[in-house]
Every structure is written in structure tokens, then in C-alpha cells.
Design a protein around this motif. Structure first.
Motif, PDB file in Angstrom:
ATOM      1  N   LEU A 214      35.789  44.270  31.687  1.00 36.39           N
ATOM      2  CA  LEU A 214      34.587  45.556  32.720  1.00 36.39           C
ATOM      3  C   LEU A 214      34.473  45.770  34.119  1.00 36.39           C
ATOM      4  CD1 LEU A 214      34.183  44.747  29.426  1.00 36.39           C
ATOM      5  CD2 LEU A 214      31.689  45.708  29.966  1.00 36.39           C
ATOM      6  N   GLN A 215      34.849  47.218  34.132  1.00 39.49           N
ATOM      7  CA  GLN A 215      34.769  47.565  36.058  1.00 39.49           C
ATOM      8  C   GLN A 215      33.132  48.222  35.291  1.00 39.49           C
ATOM      9  OE1 GLN A 215      37.072  49.522  38.179  1.00 39.49           O
ATOM     10  NE2 GLN A 215      36.678  49.257  39.844  1.00 39.49           N
ATOM     11  N   PRO A 216      31.892  47.801  36.246  1.00 40.70           N
ATOM     12  CA  PRO A 216      30.630  49.129  35.982  1.00 40.70           C
ATOM     13  C   PRO A 216      30.519  49.899  36.910  1.00 40.70           C
ATOM     14  CG  PRO A 216      29.863  46.076  36.496  1.00 40.70           C
ATOM     15  CD  PRO A 216      31.241  46.409  36.274  1.00 40.70           C
TER      16      PRO A 216
ATOM     17  N   SER B  13      31.502  51.861  31.911  1.00 43.21           N
ATOM     18  CA  SER B  13      32.240  50.864  32.873  1.00 43.21           C
ATOM     19  C   SER B  13      33.312  51.139  31.748  1.00 43.21           C
ATOM     20  CB  SER B  13      31.764  49.545  32.141  1.00 43.21           C
ATOM     21  OG  SER B  13      31.892  49.213  30.606  1.00 43.21           O
ATOM     22  N   THR B  14      34.452  50.947  32.797  1.00 39.61           N
ATOM     23  CA  THR B  14      35.466  51.052  32.601  1.00 39.61           C
ATOM     24  C   THR B  14      36.601  50.148  32.008  1.00 39.61           C
ATOM     25  OG1 THR B  14      35.676  52.413  34.608  1.00 39.61           O
ATOM     26  CG2 THR B  14      38.405  51.667  33.670  1.00 39.61           C
ATOM     27  N   ASN B  15      36.753  49.485  31.088  1.00 34.74           N
ATOM     28  CA  ASN B  15      37.003  47.986  30.023  1.00 34.74           C
ATOM     29  C   ASN B  15      39.000  48.532  29.619  1.00 34.74           C
ATOM     30  OD1 ASN B  15      34.762  48.529  29.534  1.00 34.74           O
ATOM     31  ND2 ASN B  15      34.604  49.778  27.874  1.00 34.74           N
TER      32      ASN B  15
ATOM     33  N   TRP C 251      33.256  42.353  35.297  1.00 36.30           N
ATOM     34  CA  TRP C 251      32.973  41.266  34.921  1.00 36.30           C
ATOM     35  C   TRP C 251      34.018  41.001  33.562  1.00 36.30           C
ATOM     36  CZ3 TRP C 251      27.284  44.078  33.355  1.00 36.30           C
ATOM     37  CH2 TRP C 251      26.492  44.643  34.474  1.00 36.30           C
ATOM     38  N   LEU C 252      34.417  39.631  34.027  1.00 37.99           N
ATOM     39  CA  LEU C 252      35.111  39.303  32.761  1.00 37.99           C
ATOM     40  C   LEU C 252      34.354  38.362  31.599  1.00 37.99           C
ATOM     41  CD1 LEU C 252      37.875  38.455  31.965  1.00 37.99           C
ATOM     42  CD2 LEU C 252      37.950  36.783  33.461  1.00 37.99           C
ATOM     43  N   ILE C 253      34.161  38.960  30.427  1.00 31.71           N
ATOM     44  CA  ILE C 253      32.897  38.837  29.783  1.00 31.71           C
ATOM     45  C   ILE C 253      34.240  38.128  28.339  1.00 31.71           C
ATOM     46  CG2 ILE C 253      31.531  40.320  30.470  1.00 31.71           C
ATOM     47  CD1 ILE C 253      31.511  41.670  27.810  1.00 31.71           C
ATOM     48  N   SER C 254      33.686  37.675  27.002  1.00 27.02           N
ATOM     49  CA  SER C 254      34.464  37.752  26.204  1.00 27.02           C
ATOM     50  C   SER C 254      33.460  37.126  24.870  1.00 27.02           C
ATOM     51  CB  SER C 254      35.698  35.894  26.141  1.00 27.02           C
ATOM     52  OG  SER C 254      34.652  34.563  25.518  1.00 27.02           O
TER      53      SER C 254
ATOM     54  N   ILE D 135      33.733  39.289  39.011  1.00 25.34           N
ATOM     55  CA  ILE D 135      34.648  38.626  40.185  1.00 25.34           C
ATOM     56  C   ILE D 135      34.172  40.015  41.136  1.00 25.34           C
ATOM     57  CG2 ILE D 135      37.630  39.302  40.519  1.00 25.34           C
ATOM     58  CD1 ILE D 135      37.655  38.447  37.575  1.00 25.34           C
ATOM     59  N   ASP D 136      34.325  39.502  42.116  1.00 27.58           N
ATOM     60  CA  ASP D 136      32.710  40.339  42.751  1.00 27.58           C
ATOM     61  C   ASP D 136      33.640  40.712  44.171  1.00 27.58           C
ATOM     62  OD1 ASP D 136      31.190  41.853  44.714  1.00 27.58           O
ATOM     63  OD2 ASP D 136      30.195  40.218  44.769  1.00 27.58           O
ATOM     64  N   CYS D 137      34.869  41.428  44.151  1.00 31.21           N
ATOM     65  CA  CYS D 137      35.425  42.555  45.203  1.00 31.21           C
ATOM     66  C   CYS D 137      35.129  42.503  46.717  1.00 31.21           C
ATOM     67  CB  CYS D 137      36.715  43.006  44.842  1.00 31.21           C
ATOM     68  SG  CYS D 137      37.249  42.385  43.757  1.00 31.21           S
ATOM     69  N   ASN D 138      33.608  43.136  46.177  1.00 37.76           N
ATOM     70  CA  ASN D 138      32.521  42.968  47.457  1.00 37.76           C
ATOM     71  C   ASN D 138      33.030  41.972  48.507  1.00 37.76           C
ATOM     72  OD1 ASN D 138      31.507  45.568  46.253  1.00 37.76           O
ATOM     73  ND2 ASN D 138      30.233  44.583  44.918  1.00 37.76           N
ATOM     74  N   LEU D 139      33.173  41.127  47.702  1.00 40.89           N
ATOM     75  CA  LEU D 139      33.424  40.660  49.573  1.00 40.89           C
ATOM     76  C   LEU D 139      34.330  40.526  50.573  1.00 40.89           C
ATOM     77  CD1 LEU D 139      33.642  37.046  46.014  1.00 40.89           C
ATOM     78  CD2 LEU D 139      31.745  37.841  47.264  1.00 40.89           C
ATOM     79  N   LEU D 140      35.239  40.986  50.293  1.00 42.37           N
ATOM     80  CA  LEU D 140      36.294  41.608  50.996  1.00 42.37           C
ATOM     81  C   LEU D 140      36.042  42.886  51.628  1.00 42.37           C
ATOM     82  CD1 LEU D 140      38.376  40.644  47.468  1.00 42.37           C
ATOM     83  CD2 LEU D 140      37.082  38.697  49.009  1.00 42.37           C
ATOM     84  N   GLU D 141      35.074  42.870  51.262  1.00 41.64           N
ATOM     85  CA  GLU D 141      34.991  44.926  52.297  1.00 41.64           C
ATOM     86  C   GLU D 141      33.688  44.505  53.984  1.00 41.64           C
ATOM     87  OE1 GLU D 141      34.354  47.366  51.239  1.00 41.64           O
ATOM     88  OE2 GLU D 141      35.320  46.986  49.030  1.00 41.64           O
TER      89      GLU D 141
END
Length: 395
Positions: free
Chosen positions: A334-336, A39-41, A11-14, A387-393
Motif C-alpha cells: 500500500l502506498q498511503p 492508498s494505492t495498492n 506499507w507492506l502488509i499481509s 518501506i520508508d523511501c523518505n530516508l532517501l530524500e
């Protein structure tokens, strides 16, 4: 990192700078790591870009949304085609889909560091005012990848299709498959004015009948001229030699007993050409495979990095539109954790609900807010892009 709990989603937030942007970052980090590691931030530092008028920014916001969808589609296409090309080695797909010049997986990538490195390398494109330069730069590059992919995929798929057709001809049942790789010259009486050799498919269940009957199915069958040349699961391929003028009669009678005569002319030249064609296609495919996989690796990385650039530009534009000037916001990545995503949303909402008086209404979703199309996009009081990297699994 524990694969079970980490999402391959970022999650890219500001949020606006408090007294300082550092304070905004510390507050978020404390809130998401305090009780439970939600999350890892990491900080996601976006350089200050020169901002034009409000109209320009609103226009950019629309352009970027389109560009984001386009670049994401190309990233997915390259990843999907990598999976297609690797065929039976689906387990190898992930190790080939590496960003950052092929060094790390997108799902494990340290996106902020990657982006900063890229930005430093290419900041000349961004040092002018935030107008069309970055778009052209990103669009041209990714459009080129998209076009190249179409051309390369088309050439490789053609080759693969032709090879599969030939392989299909060389497989399947004896009734339909090519016999070129099965029969030999010595199985036939060739160049005889009177005699001809036929090939007959005999079901295994009827083989005893064949042995008893074939010599008498027509006149002028050469005695003991039949041999089994090949067998598959259900049938035998047999030859039989007879006089040419008895062929029609023989075929007709054979059919009554479920013996099928194959139309086959022994032609060495044709059979050789078929074999050579298959070898040629097979060699071509092997030759193209390595360079194609390399091209996909390199261009996956390029497209993925371009995609993250677009996300960064969107965060910048959206933050200025929402939080106003002077530019004062902190972008964070953030990586939830899978199990606590809902909780993470709640924590973020509590942190930032003061930013937006309409946010409370949206959370209840009972009010219709003009100009806000909830069906198209999730809305939060803070700037948010996924940013959904699950698309690439690919399993």
C-alpha cells in the motif's frame, strides 16, 4: 501521480487467505478505495518458500530483523554519500538514486513488479528450504557494497580534503593566504648580496600613511621601490626593497603603523610544485568523480533491491508464524495518501482486528502483554512492515 498527496512510503502488509487469497486482496482493495482513495495498492506475490520447523522460523525472524536494519543502513549510507559527492548539485541526487538498474526512483517504483522480476532472476537462491541461503546471499552482497563504499569514500574524501586544504591556502586574507599565484619574479630584487625585497600587508585605511612613511621607516630603504601588487577587501599587498641589514629595524617600525611584513621567500621551484600539486589533485578528483557516481548508482540499486528482498522474506516468515500452516496469506503493498494515513490505519484495523484477540487491548495500550515490546515496534493485528523511501530524500 500527485506529489503533494502521495507519501514516499510504502506499507507492506499481509492477511490470511479467506476462501481464496484473491478474495483477501479484493476485500482490502475495496475497503481502501471505496469512499476515499486512502492508498494505492498492489498485490505483492511472494513465492511459496519451503518452511522448516517452528524453531527455525522464530530464529529466522530474529535474523531477518537484524539483516533488515543492516541493509537499510547501507541503502541510506550509499544515498547519503551520493548527496555528499554531488556537493552543489543536490537537486541531481534524486535522479541518480534510481532502483531497478537505474530506471525508476524508489519513491515511484512499482515494488511488486520489481521484486517479482528480481525473484525470477534469483529464485535459485530461494528454491532450497528457507534457511540461511538467502541470508548469506543478501548479507554477502550488501556487506561487500558496505566495505567497498568505505574504501572508495575514504580515497575520494582524502583527495577532496587535500584539494580543499590547498584551495584554502590560496584563499583567505592576505595575512595568511598563499601568495604564489599573486606575485611575479619582476616584483623582487633577487640574488643580490645587499638588497632584499619584502612583502607588506597594508590596511587600506592606512595606505596614505604607507606612501608617506615607508621610505623613512628605517635607513637604507630604496626610494620609490614600493608598488601595490594585489588587493583584497581590506588590504593592499605592497613590495618594498631595502638593504638586508635594515630589515629587522624596518619590520619593528612597520608594526607600529599596522603594516605587517609577511615572511615570504620567492622560490620559483616551490611555487611551481604547489601549482602542479593543485592541478594534479583537481584532475584526479574530476577523473574519479564519474566512475564513483556510476558505482554509487549501480550499488544503490543493488542494495535497494536487496532491502526489498529482506522485507519480502520477513513478510513470509512473519505470516507463517502468525497465521500458521499450510501457507495461506496474501501480501499487499500500500502506498498511503499523506492526508488520510490515520483513516487508512482505522480501516485496516476494522478489516483485521478479528485476527488477534489481543489487538483490542493493544490499541487501548492499557494492558501489558508479555513478550510484546511496543517501544521497539509498532504492532497491528496484521503483518506490517514499512518501506520508508523518505530516508532517501535530500533537499
Amino acid at each position: 501521480q500527485d506529489k503533494g498527496t502521495k507519501m514516499t512510503e510504502f506499507w507492506l502488509i499481509s492477511a490470511p487467505g479467506e476462501k481464496t487469497c484473491q478474495q483477501t486482496w479484493e476485500k482490502l482493495h475495496a475497503a481502501t478505495t471505496k469512499n476515499n482513495n486512502l492508498s494505492t495498492n498492489s498485490k505483492f506475490n511472494i513465492p511459496d518458500l519451503k518452511v522448516g520447523t517452528l524453531d527455525v522460523l522464530v530464529g529466522l525472524s530474529d535474523e531477518l530483523a537484524k539483516l533488515d536494519a543492516f541493509v537499510e543502513s547501507v541503502v541510506k549510507k550509499v544515498a547519503q554519500y551520493m548527496a555528499d559527492v554531488l556537493e552543489d548539485s543536490k537537486d541531481k541526487v534524486q535522479e541518480n538514486l534510481l532502483a531497478n538498474g537505474g530506471k525508476v526512483r524508489p519513491s515511484e517504483i512499482h515494488l511488486p513488479r520489481l521484486l517479482e522480476q528480481q525473484w525470477q532472476a534469483e529464485h535459485k537462491f530461494y528454491s532450497s528450504s528457507l534457511d540461511t541461503v538467502p541470508f548469506l546471499f543478501v548479507f554477502k552482497g550488501v556487506n561487500q557494497i558496505d566495505n567497498d563504499l568505505k574504501a572508495r569514500a575514504s580515497a575520494y574524501n582524502n583527495l577532496k580534503g587535500n584539494l580543499q586544504n590547498l584551495e584554502r591556502k590560496n584563499a583567505g586574507s592576505l595575512l595568511t593566504r598563499s601568495l604564489a599565484d599573486i606575485v611575479k619574479k619582476e616584483d623582487f630584487v633577487l640574488d643580490s648580496e645587499y638588497l632584499v625585497t619584502l612583502l607588506v600587508i597594508v590596511p587600506k585605511l592606512n595606505y596614505n600613511d604607507w606612501v608617506k612613511q615607508y621610505e623613512t621607516l628605517a635607513e637604507m630603504v630604496v626610494p620609490r621601490s614600493s608598488n601595490v601588487l594585489f588587493e583584497d577587501q581590506d588590504s593592499y599587498l605592497c613590495n618594498v626593497t631595502l638593504f638586508r641589514k635594515a630589515v629587522d629595524d624596518f619590520k619593528h617600525k612597520a608594526r607600529e603603523y599596522k603594516f605587517m611584513v609577511r615572511d615570504f621567500q620567492y622560490n620559483e621551484e616551490e611555487m611551481k610544485a604547489d601549482k602542479e600539486e593543485m592541478n594534479r589533485l583537481s584532475t584526479d578528483k574530476k577523473k574519479q568523480f564519474g566512475p564513483l557516481v556510476r558505482w554509487l548508482k549501480v550499488n544503490f540499486s543493488e542494495a535497494f533491491i536487496a532491502w526489498i528482498h529482506v522485507k519480502a522474506l520477513r513478510v513470509f516468515v512473519e505470516s507463517v508464524l502468525r497465521y500458521g500452516l499450510p501457507v495461506n496469506f496474501q501480501a499487499m503493498l500500500l502506498q498511503p495518501n499523506k492526508k488520510t494515513m490515520k483513516k487508512l490505519r482505522e480501516v485496516l484495523y476494522d478489516l483485521y482486528k478479528h485476527l488477534d484477540s489481543s489487538a483490542a487491548a493493544i490499541i487501548d495500550a492499557t494492558m501489558d502483554i508479555p513478550g510484546l515490546n511496543l517501544s521497539q515496534q509498532e504492532y497491528y493485528p496484521y503483518v506490517y512492515y514499512k518501506i520508508d523511501c523518505n530516508l532517501l530524500e535530500f533537499k
